[in-house]
Scaffold this active site. Structure first.
Site, mmCIF file in Angstrom:
data_model
loop_
_atom_site.group_PDB
_atom_site.id
_atom_site.type_symbol
_atom_site.label_atom_id
_atom_site.label_comp_id
_atom_site.label_asym_id
_atom_site.label_seq_id
_atom_site.Cartn_x
_atom_site.Cartn_y
_atom_site.Cartn_z
ATOM 1 N N LYS A 94 -5.997 -23.924 24.364
ATOM 2 C CA LYS A 94 -5.225 -22.721 24.685
ATOM 3 C C LYS A 94 -4.739 -22.694 26.134
ATOM 4 O O LYS A 94 -3.691 -22.131 26.434
ATOM 5 C CB LYS A 94 -6.060 -21.475 24.391
ATOM 6 C CG LYS A 94 -6.422 -21.287 22.914
ATOM 7 C CD LYS A 94 -5.241 -20.792 22.107
ATOM 8 C CE LYS A 94 -5.606 -20.576 20.638
ATOM 9 N NZ LYS A 94 -4.416 -20.240 19.827
ATOM 10 N N GLU A 116 -2.893 -11.221 23.676
ATOM 11 C CA GLU A 116 -3.711 -10.883 22.520
ATOM 12 C C GLU A 116 -4.714 -12.011 22.332
ATOM 13 O O GLU A 116 -4.487 -13.123 22.813
ATOM 14 C CB GLU A 116 -2.840 -10.751 21.265
ATOM 15 C CG GLU A 116 -2.546 -12.056 20.518
ATOM 16 C CD GLU A 116 -1.766 -13.100 21.320
ATOM 17 O OE1 GLU A 116 -1.068 -12.720 22.257
ATOM 18 O OE2 GLU A 116 -1.873 -14.308 20.990
ATOM 19 N N SER A 382 -9.452 -29.254 18.678
ATOM 20 C CA SER A 382 -8.830 -28.184 19.474
ATOM 21 C C SER A 382 -9.795 -27.416 20.352
ATOM 22 O O SER A 382 -9.397 -26.892 21.388
ATOM 23 C CB SER A 382 -8.069 -27.231 18.563
ATOM 24 O OG SER A 382 -8.932 -26.618 17.628
HETATM 25 C C1 LIG Z 1 -10.431 -23.843 19.139
HETATM 26 C C2 LIG Z 1 -9.271 -23.226 18.459
HETATM 27 N N1 LIG Z 1 -8.525 -23.965 17.620
HETATM 28 C C3 LIG Z 1 -7.476 -23.439 16.962
HETATM 29 C C4 LIG Z 1 -7.123 -22.115 17.089
HETATM 30 C C5 LIG Z 1 -5.976 -21.601 16.281
HETATM 31 O O1 LIG Z 1 -4.820 -21.356 17.027
HETATM 32 P P1 LIG Z 1 -3.556 -22.310 16.897
HETATM 33 O O2 LIG Z 1 -3.251 -22.446 15.457
HETATM 34 O O3 LIG Z 1 -2.494 -21.596 17.644
HETATM 35 O O4 LIG Z 1 -3.881 -23.601 17.515
HETATM 36 C C6 LIG Z 1 -7.857 -21.300 17.963
HETATM 37 C C7 LIG Z 1 -7.498 -19.882 18.126
HETATM 38 O O5 LIG Z 1 -8.164 -19.083 18.678
HETATM 39 C C8 LIG Z 1 -8.961 -21.874 18.657
HETATM 40 O O6 LIG Z 1 -9.704 -21.129 19.485
#
Ligand SMILES: Cc1ncc(COP(=O)(O)O)c(C=O)c1O
Lengths: 400, 259
Positions: A94, A116, A382
């Protein structure tokens, strides 16, 4: 074959095929228009790029490693690499977006930041860059999410942000987004809204995708080094709104031989009535100023998605992903809560990495890819699992 | 007969009242319309409740949630509105709501049914101007439905003039930055400068001021700068927890309109 058109670029009005656009009330028009007319020029400015690159390197900790997960590879009988976004400062991808957007906000002369958050990761990443730049920060978070992601609420407060409880609707991410948009309507001049995914009105989906595209830019270089080819066979990422997936796919979008796998949250099961699998359950409509696939009833009321993971229970997906799915450039897989929990345990035991619950959905899809021993699979890791420890403790029976 | 043009030609200081269809009870829609007009409302705006009303403050959000829980939706609303013109034969009536429910219903079918029951115009705040011109204008015109556009203190003069050219009803002057109910009204001086700046543009359409107007004093002040004003949240608050919503609406409007 060189593709004649690029999947990366929306049209001037922000459309990816039939999806996208900027369906905002007049009260938001000047804010969105200011951003739309300026973001490309600001981002192209060498001084902006120099500052961004320095922060990504020295503050975020980029490039993040591409780690070959040998024990996981052995289990799935294919060659698996993990793109370690979990090692970014604040523990998820993020922050790639928030460092870029705060620099943009400064150049737009904004003095107050709003955001948000669902899982709290975007809220923490926003609060972090606001602390860094000395800007006041208000984060909207659904009342239910504040409960299930309490450590992130504490982190945001420690970083000096004000966390405001969104009590309307399902009290989760969609409602927090509504509240942030209402705040922006009420504060049109001094405030920049750092949206947390590739959602919302144009230019946000493109802006956030560009800022996250550093993920796939690095992947290509790292893959070349480690495998002799810049191109893997599969790129796998979870999709809430779709920002980490957009970043992981971006520089492979126009390489048709790379299969792009978007993993959604099926909650208790796609058709259980408790799911967030938008690509299956969604139909075209408008949410948060964007025309995209969203979960709604027959009368166009937006329904409340469910996932154990607070970062994936968004009733829509970014317009880019709606488009990629429609034209067959990406493939969607849906993973249940329990499958994700199993994947949490698996990665923890096999590789010594505790993933975020959102990320675990991507990992859980490994068994469904049909990847062979010679294939190279990159999973976008992620985020890390610290924020989910309480959920993991509550579900220990499924983790052992 | 163009009911909107007629209303502006024959009256001054027009009061436009907004209420949410299906609130406080599902079948209050027509009785409320009738009571409001009998008490002196000059224009009616009937809100089509939506789950995610971005431009609305807590009061209208709350009424939308209740209305949806009561079972309000577009088919139910159009069924109720078959009694509209028997109840309020002359008064201009606008439907206000968000684009998504209209899209799902089908834009053409929505316009056809709205025109059939005697609706005069539409306010869809999240319908962008460019989309309107390209995809919606023709259908609205075909069914003689007038589009109403919003103007805010941030709207540029060039854009105001474009909205004025496109409009055949009135321009909706949002009183300040904020959602309905008016959370952060600027100070009175700034607000009056804004109203006067718009008045000085000599637009072809009449103007109504809305957002945050709650009582007679606010209504009278707005009428000093425009052809009239719009009251929504304050009316809805007056309908909360009352046994007889039409009676409460009537006394609310009489309080605003008394000399
Ligand atoms: C670790 C992690 N992966 C994925 C997401 C999902 O968001 P996005 O689809 O925008 O990557 C989040 C959202 O809070 C997250 O914290």
């Amino acid at each position: 074959m060189t593709p004649t058109t690029s999947y990366q670029q929306p049209t001037a009005r922000g459309y990816y095929g039939q999806f996208g656009g900027a369906f905002v009330p007049e009260m938001l028009y000047p804010n969105v228009e200011e951003l739309r007319t300026q973001y490309l020029a600001i981002m192209a400015d060498p001084a902006f790029q120099a500052e961004l690159q320095a922060l990504l390197r020295d503050y975020v900790g980029r490039p993040t490693p591409l780690f070959e997960a040998k024990r996981l590879s052995a289990k799935y009988n294919t060659r698996i690499f993990l793109k370690r976004e979990d090692l970014c400062h604040t523990g998820a991808h993020k922050i790639n977006n928030t460092v870029g957007q705060i620099l943009l906000a400064q150049r737009l002369g904004k003095t107050r930041i709003i955001a948000e958050t669902g899982a709290g990761q975007h809220g923490v990443a926003t609060a972090t860059v606001c602390a860094l730049m000395g800007l006041p920060c208000v984060v909207y978070m659904g009342a239910i999410d504040m409960e299930r992601q309490a450590p992130n609420v504490a982190r945001m407060r420690l970083l000096g942000a004000e966390v405001r409880r969104a009590e309307s609707g399902s009290q989760t991410l969609k409602d927090a987004t509504n509240e942030a948009i209402r705040d922006w309507i009420a504060n049109p001049v001094d405030t920049h809204y750092i949206i947390g995914s590739v959602v919302g009105p144009h230019p946000y989906p493109d802006l956030v995708a560009r800022l996250q595209s550093v993920i796939s830019e690095e992947m290509r270089k790292q893959l070349l080094e480690k495998t002799g080819s810049e191109l893997p066979d599969f790129v796998v990422a979870c999709v809430g709104g779709g920002s980490n997936a957009a970043g992981a796919f971006y520089h492979f979008l126009d390489e048709p031989e790379v299969r792009l796998i978007a993993v959604e949250a099926a909650g208790h099961g796609i058709h259980s009535g408790h799911s967030a699998a938008t690509s299956v359950l969604g139909t075209p409509g408008i949410i948060h100023g964007s025309k995209t696939l969203l979960m709604q009833d027959e009368h166009g009321q937006i329904t409340e998605p469910y996932s154990l993971s607070a970062g994936l229970d968004y009733p829509g997906i970014g317009p880019l992903h709606a488009y990629l799915g429609e034209v067959g450039r990406s493939e969607f897989i849906a993973i249940t809560d329990d499958e994700a929990l199993t994947a949490v345990a698996e990665l923890s035991r096999l590789e010594g990495i505790i993933p975020a619950l959102e990320t675990a959905h991507a990992l859980a899809a490994l068994g469904q890819l049909g990847a062979g021993p010679d294939d190279v699979v990159v999973v976008n890791l992620s985020g890390r699992g610290d924020k989910d420890l309480e959920t993991y403790l509550k579900n220990m029976d499924k983790l052992v | 007969m163009d009911r909107i043009k007629h209303a502006f030609a024959s009256k001054t200081n027009l009061l436009n009242t907004y209420f949410t269809a299906g609130y406080p009870r599902l079948h209050d829609t027509i009785p409320l319309a009738k009571a409001l007009v009998e008490a002196g409302a000059d224009i009616l705006e009937i809100g089509m409740p939506f789950s995610d009303p971005l431009a609305d403050g807590p009061i209208i959000q709350g009424s939308s949630t209740v209305a949806l829980a009561n079972g309000m939706n577009l088919p139910v609303l159009f069924e109720q509105l078959k009694g509209l013109r028997a109840a309020v034969p002359e008064t201009p009536v606008l439907l206000m709501g968000y684009l998504n429910p209209v899209m799902q219903f089908g834009v053409e079918e929505f316009c056809r049914q709205a025109a059939d029951v005697g609706v005069d115009g539409l306010i869809l705040p999240d319908l962008p101007l460019a989309e309107y011109e390209e995809f919606y204008q023709e259908t609205f015109k075909k069914y003689d439905l007038k589009a109403v556009f919003l103007i805010t203190p941030q709207t540029s003069e060039e854009r105001i003039r474009r909205l004025d050219r496109l409009s055949e009803a009135f321009l909706y002057l949002v009183s300040g930055p904020g959602t309905t109910g008016g959370t952060t009204l600027p100070d009175a001086v700034v607000q009056e400068q804004y109203f006067e700046r718009i008045a000085a543009l000599k637009l072809r359409n009449p103007r109504l001021i809305g957002f945050g107007i709650a009582d007679k004093a606010g209504f009278d002040r707005a009428c000093g700068h425009a052809e009239g004003a719009i009251i929504g949240s304050a009316l809805i608050r007056a309908l909360e927890d009352v046994a007889d919503a039409p009676a409460a609406a009537e006394s609310f409007v009489r309080g605003i309109k008394q000399a």
